[in-house]
Design a protein around this motif. Structure first.
Motif, mmCIF file in Angstrom:
data_model
loop_
_atom_site.group_PDB
_atom_site.id
_atom_site.type_symbol
_atom_site.label_atom_id
_atom_site.label_comp_id
_atom_site.label_asym_id
_atom_site.label_seq_id
_atom_site.Cartn_x
_atom_site.Cartn_y
_atom_site.Cartn_z
ATOM 1 N N ALA A 161 0.828 -1.656 0.231
ATOM 2 C CA ALA A 161 0.108 -0.058 -0.158
ATOM 3 C C ALA A 161 1.165 1.531 0.013
ATOM 4 O O ALA A 161 0.419 2.354 -0.674
ATOM 5 N N ARG A 162 2.035 1.313 0.613
ATOM 6 C CA ARG A 162 2.885 2.642 0.828
ATOM 7 C C ARG A 162 3.569 2.823 -0.197
ATOM 8 O O ARG A 162 3.592 3.617 -0.970
ATOM 9 N N LEU A 163 3.776 1.483 -0.851
ATOM 10 C CA LEU A 163 4.447 1.698 -2.050
ATOM 11 C C LEU A 163 3.579 2.208 -3.420
ATOM 12 O O LEU A 163 3.966 3.536 -4.020
ATOM 13 N N THR A 164 2.660 1.413 -3.392
ATOM 14 C CA THR A 164 1.663 2.085 -4.320
ATOM 15 C C THR A 164 1.226 3.509 -4.492
ATOM 16 O O THR A 164 1.405 4.263 -5.338
ATOM 17 N N GLN A 165 1.314 3.819 -2.917
ATOM 18 C CA GLN A 165 1.177 5.224 -3.084
ATOM 19 C C GLN A 165 2.127 6.379 -3.439
ATOM 20 O O GLN A 165 2.250 7.361 -3.985
ATOM 21 N N LEU A 166 3.357 6.020 -2.628
ATOM 22 C CA LEU A 166 4.835 6.992 -3.432
ATOM 23 C C LEU A 166 4.765 6.605 -4.538
ATOM 24 O O LEU A 166 5.709 7.652 -5.498
ATOM 25 N N ALA A 167 4.234 5.354 -5.777
ATOM 26 C CA ALA A 167 4.337 5.442 -7.101
ATOM 27 C C ALA A 167 3.615 6.309 -8.043
ATOM 28 O O ALA A 167 3.969 6.346 -9.347
ATOM 29 N N ARG A 168 2.678 6.794 -6.975
ATOM 30 C CA ARG A 168 1.741 7.634 -7.624
ATOM 31 C C ARG A 168 1.057 9.086 -6.837
ATOM 32 O O ARG A 168 -0.130 9.427 -6.789
ATOM 33 N N ASP A 169 2.475 9.625 -6.369
ATOM 34 C CA ASP A 169 2.386 10.386 -5.932
ATOM 35 C C ASP A 169 2.396 12.180 -6.273
ATOM 36 O O ASP A 169 2.618 11.888 -6.845
ATOM 37 N N PRO A 170 0.655 12.299 -6.022
ATOM 38 C CA PRO A 170 0.144 13.531 -6.913
ATOM 39 C C PRO A 170 -0.019 14.533 -5.931
ATOM 40 O O PRO A 170 0.082 15.230 -6.384
ATOM 41 N N HIS A 171 1.133 14.409 -4.694
ATOM 42 C CA HIS A 171 1.005 15.911 -3.708
ATOM 43 C C HIS A 171 1.981 16.798 -4.737
ATOM 44 O O HIS A 171 2.618 16.630 -5.278
ATOM 45 N N LYS A 172 1.151 18.102 -5.192
ATOM 46 C CA LYS A 172 2.178 18.965 -5.641
ATOM 47 C C LYS A 172 3.087 20.639 -5.099
ATOM 48 O O LYS A 172 3.366 20.682 -5.728
ATOM 49 N N TYR A 173 2.843 19.915 -3.837
ATOM 50 C CA TYR A 173 3.696 20.633 -2.810
ATOM 51 C C TYR A 173 5.461 19.958 -3.370
ATOM 52 O O TYR A 173 6.082 21.097 -2.397
ATOM 53 N N ARG A 174 4.984 18.942 -3.660
ATOM 54 C CA ARG A 174 6.510 18.947 -3.815
ATOM 55 C C ARG A 174 7.351 18.979 -5.432
ATOM 56 O O ARG A 174 6.281 19.449 -6.647
ATOM 57 N N ALA A 175 8.810 19.468 -5.410
ATOM 58 C CA ALA A 175 9.035 19.994 -6.276
ATOM 59 C C ALA A 175 8.706 19.029 -7.677
ATOM 60 O O ALA A 175 8.670 17.909 -7.480
#
Length: 591
Positions: free
Chosen positions: A458-472
């Protein structure tokens, strides 16, 4: 009554003129046994002289001039740490030589002379051999095998930390270079002695004014007449080849021969291509020579007093080592570079330490590994990521059973690595993901992974599809690409194959362990990986590359005059062939 004093004065003057002028005894011990460090030497004479000199070989080490102020003077020589005056008078001159080493072995000479009328000179020699006085020898390197007129004689000497370095050329000290670890002096034919002409460069270290070690090297004189003879011989060979080419040319007997010879332009094209290739090689040789000169200048710049200058020299040296394989050039300077880097890592500032840590692995792989890095200057923010990468790299070397035992009994556990995937630092998250993949690859069948696969996926899937715009944007792309590969491995048990071109070879990373090894080497060496991989056996083994074939001996370089004469001969032969071809075509068309 006045005649008597005059006669007495005349007789005394006549006696002074007729007084003998000779050395009666020269007392020098023939052999100095081990354990004896001080000896006394004495020169006895019956003479009215104005100057007395003591020599060891061609080098003067003591001078006595009666009536001068001061009347005595001593000079340092190798092998004799101390020259003490016992007594010098009208009948004898006695000295004590102290702190002797084996360098003191040689021919000793006492000279007396009278430099006013009537001029006279007398000399006597004796040989002294010193046994069993071994001493520490400093490291002397960087001296070339031969020098010509106005070449720069450069050498480097590394002695004990508390020693003072002194330089000698042909046994005579260069006083202005005292205390300097490097020697730089312009070459001249006048300093080369003997047949064949040689120059002796000696490096000595003194502690508290006493000689504690010495080392010497010799260099030859490069005679310009010999090089001119070689150039004339090459020119004669080239001219003979041109004449031979002329003799082999035959007249055309028929139109058929002419038609056949019309294809000679192809030969001209081929020869033109070979000329282009030779010009390219000449340019490559010039670039290599300029780079080697630049590297030598950078090594000398490491002795600069300013921290910024030393750091800039290290940065430039790193770039040079990443572009070319320079093991042959560095062979004579390896110990000097190791000493500089070790000192900068220990006592340098941040810029120096960082630059020294970057140069150290490149230097260690340029030939034999003789540089040991005791620490690296890295930024504080990536310490955790570096620790995780190092743990993963070491873990990939363990056997499966031992790897499972390590995960069960020693941190970090899979649960702890899963927690590190929540870190705010991108490099820590990526290093934790790589460490998880390596750990699972080495111990996938062990029960330590039971119950942790679902939250991990679950955590790997979240990191592989990270939608957060605040990251560069760059960070998001890098994170998605990395964790997509890790997620695919945990879901399908398949490692995405990575093929990287290293020079003319390809490094195939089909396991997470091989990926970790390549990432660590590429991060440490940078562009130097491509230059070092064809030559360094340990590096090839780490990258799983086959053993490199033995290196062919380097091609002999022709000097510029020889290349110029060879190109002129080839151009002349090509021009003659083209002219004959054009004449044949004209004759064929006119028919």
């Amino acid at each position: 009554m006045l005649l008597c004093p005059l006669l007495v004065l005349l007789l005394l003057a006549f006696a002074a003129c007729e007084r003998a002028f000779n050395i009666t005894h020269l007392i020098v011990p023939e052999v100095v046994a081990p354990g004896i460090t001080d000896v006394e030497i004495e020169c006895r004479y019956d003479a009215n002289f104005t100057l007395l000199n003591w020599f060891k070989g061609p080098n003067e080490f003591f001078r006595y001039k009666p009536g001068a102020a001061p009347s005595t003077r001593s000079f340092p020589i190798l092998g004799v740490g101390r020259v003490e005056l016992i007594a010098c008078g009208p009948a004898a001159c006695r000295l004590r030589l102290g702190a002797l080493t084996e360098e003191a072995t040689g021919l000793y000479r006492c000279d007396i002379e009278r430099d006013v009328p009537p001029y006279k000179f007398e000399t006597r020699t004796a040989y002294m051999e010193v046994h069993g006085h071994e001493h520490r020898r400093p490291l002397l390197e960087g001296l070339a095998e031969e020098y010509g007129e106005e070449d720069d004689i450069q050498a480097y000497c590394r002695g004990a930390p508390d020693a003072e370095i002194r330089w000698y050329i042909n046994g005579r000290e260069i006083e202005e270079m005292r205390g300097s670890p490097s020697l730089k002096r312009q070459s001249s034919r006048l300093i080369f002695q003997g047949i064949p002409p040689l120059v002796t460069v000696q490096c000595a270290e003194f502690r508290y004014g006493k000689l504690s070690g010495s080392k010497e090297m010799k260099a030859r004189w490069r005679d310009p007449t010999n090089s001119q003879k070689d150039e004339r011989a090459q020119e004669q060979r080239n001219s003979s080849q041109v004449l031979k080419h002329k003799r082999t040319e035959q007249a055309y007997s028929s139109d058929e021969d002419a038609g056949i010879d019309m294809t000679i332009d192809n030969c001209s094209e081929i020869s033109g291509q070979s000329d282009l290739k030779s010009n390219h090689e000449d340019a490559e040789n010039d670039v290599q020579e300029k780079l080697e000169e630049k590297v030598l200048e950078l090594i000398e710049a490491l002795n600069a007093r300013a921290n910024a200058a030393r750091a800039a020299a290290l940065v430039s040296l790193q770039g040079a080592l990443q572009r070319r394989y320079l093991a042959g050039l560095l062979a004579n300077h390896r110990a000097t570079l190791a000493d500089h880097i070790a000192r900068m890592l220990r006592r340098g500032r941040d810029g120096e330490r960082r630059a020294a840590a970057n140069v150290a692995p490149l230097l260690a792989l340029q030939g034999d590994s003789s540089v040991k890095v005791s620490g690296a200057a890295v930024e504080e923010g990536v310490w955790h990521a570096a620790a995780l990468d190092g743990w993963a790299l070491l873990f990939s070397l363990a056997e499966a059973a031992h790897a499972a035992a390590i995960l069960r009994s020693h941190p970090p556990s899979p649960a702890r690595l899963l927690q590190l995937l929540e870190a705010c630092n991108l490099e820590v998250r990526m290093a934790a993901g790589g460490a998880l993949a390596v750990a699972h690859e080495r111990s996938a069948e062990d029960e330590v992974w039971s119950g942790s696969e679902e939250p991990l996926l679950a955590r790997l899937t979240q990191l592989a599809r990270d939608p957060h715009k605040y990251r560069a944007k760059r960070d998001r792309k890098l994170q998605r690409a990395t964790f997509r590969d890790i997620l695919k491995y945990f879901e399908e048990d398949e490692v995405p194959e990575l093929s990287v071109r290293v020079g003319s070879e390809a490094v195939v990373c089909d396991t997470w362990g091989s990926r970790a090894a390549y990432t660590a080497l590429a991060g440490a060496l940078g562009g130097g990986l491509r230059a070092l991989a064809p030559h360094c056996a340990p590096l090839r083994h780490a990258l799983a590359l086959p053993a490199a074939p033995p290196l062919a001996p380097p091609p002999t370089r022709q000097d510029k005059l020889q290349r110029h004469l060879q190109n002129n001969a080839a151009c002349k032969a090509r021009t003659l062939a083209r002219n004959k071809s054009r004449d044949k075509r004209s004759a064929a068309l006119s028919l």
